[in-house]
Design a protein around this motif. Sequence first.
Motif, PDB file in Angstrom:
ATOM      1  N   GLN A  60    -103.743 -24.456 -66.067  1.00 15.10           N
ATOM      2  CA  GLN A  60    -103.740 -24.666 -67.959  1.00 15.10           C
ATOM      3  C   GLN A  60    -102.258 -25.726 -68.186  1.00 15.10           C
ATOM      4  O   GLN A  60    -101.669 -25.228 -68.083  1.00 15.10           O
ATOM      5  CB  GLN A  60    -103.093 -23.384 -68.593  1.00 15.10           C
ATOM      6  CG  GLN A  60    -104.220 -22.015 -67.716  1.00 15.10           C
ATOM      7  CD  GLN A  60    -103.819 -20.771 -68.474  1.00 15.10           C
ATOM      8  OE1 GLN A  60    -102.483 -20.269 -67.701  1.00 15.10           O
ATOM      9  NE2 GLN A  60    -104.504 -20.561 -69.369  1.00 15.10           N
ATOM     10  N   ARG A 111     -94.392 -28.067 -66.417  1.00 15.25           N
ATOM     11  CA  ARG A 111     -93.064 -27.828 -65.284  1.00 15.25           C
ATOM     12  C   ARG A 111     -93.714 -26.671 -64.327  1.00 15.25           C
ATOM     13  O   ARG A 111     -92.368 -26.429 -63.634  1.00 15.25           O
ATOM     14  CB  ARG A 111     -92.625 -26.805 -66.133  1.00 15.25           C
ATOM     15  CG  ARG A 111     -92.370 -27.502 -67.761  1.00 15.25           C
ATOM     16  CD  ARG A 111     -91.452 -28.775 -67.630  1.00 15.25           C
ATOM     17  NE  ARG A 111     -90.355 -27.991 -67.338  1.00 15.25           N
ATOM     18  CZ  ARG A 111     -89.467 -29.109 -66.460  1.00 15.25           C
ATOM     19  NH1 ARG A 111     -90.141 -30.177 -66.089  1.00 15.25           N
ATOM     20  NH2 ARG A 111     -88.424 -28.745 -66.299  1.00 15.25           N
ATOM     21  N   HIS A 112     -94.913 -26.705 -63.875  1.00 12.65           N
ATOM     22  CA  HIS A 112     -95.382 -25.902 -62.662  1.00 12.65           C
ATOM     23  C   HIS A 112     -96.003 -26.642 -61.665  1.00 12.65           C
ATOM     24  O   HIS A 112     -97.393 -26.877 -62.635  1.00 12.65           O
ATOM     25  CB  HIS A 112     -95.289 -24.890 -62.996  1.00 12.65           C
ATOM     26  CG  HIS A 112     -95.278 -23.932 -61.562  1.00 12.65           C
ATOM     27  ND1 HIS A 112     -95.743 -22.266 -61.705  1.00 12.65           N
ATOM     28  CD2 HIS A 112     -95.430 -23.613 -60.272  1.00 12.65           C
ATOM     29  CE1 HIS A 112     -96.137 -21.712 -61.045  1.00 12.65           C
ATOM     30  NE2 HIS A 112     -95.603 -22.408 -60.104  1.00 12.65           N
ATOM     31  N   SER A 150     -94.262 -20.303 -65.167  1.00 19.96           N
ATOM     32  CA  SER A 150     -93.435 -20.828 -64.787  1.00 19.96           C
ATOM     33  C   SER A 150     -92.971 -21.260 -66.921  1.00 19.96           C
ATOM     34  O   SER A 150     -91.943 -21.653 -67.733  1.00 19.96           O
ATOM     35  CB  SER A 150     -94.849 -22.439 -65.078  1.00 19.96           C
ATOM     36  OG  SER A 150     -95.613 -21.682 -65.432  1.00 19.96           O
ATOM     37  N   GLY A 151     -93.468 -20.243 -67.785  1.00 20.54           N
ATOM     38  CA  GLY A 151     -93.461 -19.963 -68.917  1.00 20.54           C
ATOM     39  C   GLY A 151     -94.143 -20.499 -69.490  1.00 20.54           C
ATOM     40  O   GLY A 151     -94.926 -21.085 -69.251  1.00 20.54           O
ATOM     41  N   PRO A 152     -93.567 -20.318 -70.523  1.00 18.15           N
ATOM     42  CA  PRO A 152     -94.120 -21.512 -71.835  1.00 18.15           C
ATOM     43  C   PRO A 152     -94.051 -23.391 -71.618  1.00 18.15           C
ATOM     44  O   PRO A 152     -92.845 -23.269 -71.290  1.00 18.15           O
ATOM     45  CB  PRO A 152     -93.918 -20.990 -73.615  1.00 18.15           C
ATOM     46  CG  PRO A 152     -92.539 -20.080 -73.204  1.00 18.15           C
ATOM     47  CD  PRO A 152     -92.676 -20.073 -71.380  1.00 18.15           C
ATOM     48  N   ARG A 153     -95.095 -23.256 -72.187  1.00 20.70           N
ATOM     49  CA  ARG A 153     -94.818 -25.499 -72.463  1.00 20.70           C
ATOM     50  C   ARG A 153     -93.291 -25.874 -73.339  1.00 20.70           C
ATOM     51  O   ARG A 153     -93.797 -24.909 -74.165  1.00 20.70           O
ATOM     52  CB  ARG A 153     -96.188 -26.191 -73.079  1.00 20.70           C
ATOM     53  CG  ARG A 153     -95.804 -27.939 -72.800  1.00 20.70           C
ATOM     54  CD  ARG A 153     -97.022 -27.931 -73.524  1.00 20.70           C
ATOM     55  NE  ARG A 153     -97.558 -29.420 -73.357  1.00 20.70           N
ATOM     56  CZ  ARG A 153     -97.816 -30.493 -74.154  1.00 20.70           C
ATOM     57  NH1 ARG A 153     -99.055 -29.708 -74.419  1.00 20.70           N
ATOM     58  NH2 ARG A 153     -97.686 -31.644 -74.261  1.00 20.70           N
ATOM     59  N   GLU A 208    -102.074 -26.708 -70.703  1.00 20.23           N
ATOM     60  CA  GLU A 208    -101.884 -26.930 -72.186  1.00 20.23           C
ATOM     61  C   GLU A 208    -100.048 -25.097 -71.891  1.00 20.23           C
ATOM     62  O   GLU A 208     -99.492 -25.186 -73.113  1.00 20.23           O
ATOM     63  CB  GLU A 208    -102.877 -26.481 -72.710  1.00 20.23           C
ATOM     64  CG  GLU A 208    -103.273 -24.903 -72.490  1.00 20.23           C
ATOM     65  CD  GLU A 208    -103.629 -25.124 -71.549  1.00 20.23           C
ATOM     66  OE1 GLU A 208    -104.722 -23.703 -71.402  1.00 20.23           O
ATOM     67  OE2 GLU A 208    -104.201 -25.428 -70.780  1.00 20.23           O
ATOM     68  N   LEU A 209    -100.211 -25.599 -70.885  1.00 20.18           N
ATOM     69  CA  LEU A 209     -98.878 -24.122 -70.891  1.00 20.18           C
ATOM     70  C   LEU A 209     -98.149 -24.781 -69.731  1.00 20.18           C
ATOM     71  O   LEU A 209     -97.416 -24.224 -68.722  1.00 20.18           O
ATOM     72  CB  LEU A 209     -99.499 -23.358 -70.269  1.00 20.18           C
ATOM     73  CG  LEU A 209    -100.850 -22.274 -71.168  1.00 20.18           C
ATOM     74  CD1 LEU A 209    -100.755 -21.111 -70.397  1.00 20.18           C
ATOM     75  CD2 LEU A 209     -99.011 -21.643 -72.678  1.00 20.18           C
ATOM     76  N   GLY A 210     -98.060 -26.430 -69.600  1.00 18.85           N
ATOM     77  CA  GLY A 210     -97.501 -26.467 -68.178  1.00 18.85           C
ATOM     78  C   GLY A 210     -97.429 -26.277 -66.917  1.00 18.85           C
ATOM     79  O   GLY A 210     -96.799 -26.589 -66.261  1.00 18.85           O
ATOM     80  N   ARG A 211     -98.190 -26.297 -66.600  1.00 19.68           N
ATOM     81  CA  ARG A 211     -99.495 -25.301 -65.543  1.00 19.68           C
ATOM     82  C   ARG A 211     -99.953 -26.249 -64.717  1.00 19.68           C
ATOM     83  O   ARG A 211    -101.425 -26.176 -65.084  1.00 19.68           O
ATOM     84  CB  ARG A 211     -98.725 -24.020 -65.097  1.00 19.68           C
ATOM     85  CG  ARG A 211     -99.261 -23.873 -63.860  1.00 19.68           C
ATOM     86  CD  ARG A 211     -98.871 -22.210 -63.258  1.00 19.68           C
ATOM     87  NE  ARG A 211    -100.096 -21.620 -64.441  1.00 19.68           N
ATOM     88  CZ  ARG A 211     -99.964 -20.987 -65.640  1.00 19.68           C
ATOM     89  NH1 ARG A 211     -98.471 -20.535 -66.077  1.00 19.68           N
ATOM     90  NH2 ARG A 211    -100.686 -19.951 -66.022  1.00 19.68           N
ATOM     91  N   ALA A 249     -96.531 -17.010 -63.494  1.00 18.74           N
ATOM     92  CA  ALA A 249     -96.389 -16.291 -63.598  1.00 18.74           C
ATOM     93  C   ALA A 249     -95.376 -16.683 -64.774  1.00 18.74           C
ATOM     94  O   ALA A 249     -94.371 -16.686 -65.352  1.00 18.74           O
ATOM     95  CB  ALA A 249     -96.357 -14.910 -64.284  1.00 18.74           C
TER      96      ALA A 249
END
Length: 348
Positions: A31, A94-95, A158-161, A33-36, A156
């Motif tokens: 995803q 971030r991930h 990595s958290g939000p972008r 858009e969520l930084g992963r 789960a």
Amino acid sequence: MAVTRVPRRLAVVIDEQDDVAYTRAALNAHQPELGRITIQPTPASSHPATLAHDVLYALGKRLASGPGGPDIPLDSVRPAWLAAAAWSAATGIRHLVVTRAHLLTTTRLNQLLAWREATGVQLTLLWQTTPRRMPPTLASIEHHLTGLDQLHAALAASGPRPARPFFPPLPASPDTSTPTPPLPHGARLLPAQAAHTGPVPPPRSRQSCMGATATAQQASPLPALPVRPQDSAYLATLAHPLIAGALSVLAFTGTTQIALRDTRDIDLSGHATLLRTHSPGHRRCRLYEVPTWARPLLAAARAHHRLADRRPEEKLFAPGLQSGAKALRAHREHLPALCEVRDERAWR
């Protein structure tokens, strides 16, 4: 069930039975858009930069195939990983999750770990065979996870972008360390100037030419030229940050490659919303609004500049214009608006 404490930087998930549920969970975690993002390493490839190319593809970038193609600059290991790091930094990744990590060679594992150190991303590796085959590089780390629950927890983590892209830090630049020069005595911004009907007043030399942030305090920016959605979409898929950034500037400003050569890091504002371009003799330097679609591209060009340890006063696109001239010409052919640049000599 006890809560699993998931490491923040590096995790190796042991899937000794090669359970399809692990692979499915990792692929579903992709995803951007969520930084992963999730990558599946290209199997049985001897190309030294293949793993970096896999990361670029996961980021939505497409490399032109075939010998002699425009993306040859990214065939080498360091340029390819530098491009991947710049795009991940600019887009807030971030991930990174890597499936079938047990198929990677020690060299490629080391490339991946070095990239992680350069970007600061969280890295989760799926080791889908017996851990006895794990190389010392991974066997020595403390963060080995087992079980599908632990994998889901790791995915789960990595958290939000991030609210804004991460950029490697720079030393103080003229925009931040030097006060903004005042307007000449008796001068003021008239309504017509606020609407910006002409170029920014020129300095005496490029060295004294203010960056975008300082210039914005004295003049309003020109609006960006319209760019067709299919053209901006094409630019967003280019793999080299400097090529994508340079072509985007040519598209929304209508300037030439020659004028682009003097653009510096400090000519791009902090949030990549403003760009200053320069002219010969700096008599017609201009400030432009950066359209929303082009901001990630210019942010990636700046991240590339900083990750390469270049100074803020150095020219932002110079390495791409020198080594990627062929790529510029090849990609420009897909952008009809750029075929009408005013100085055709710039492309020869």
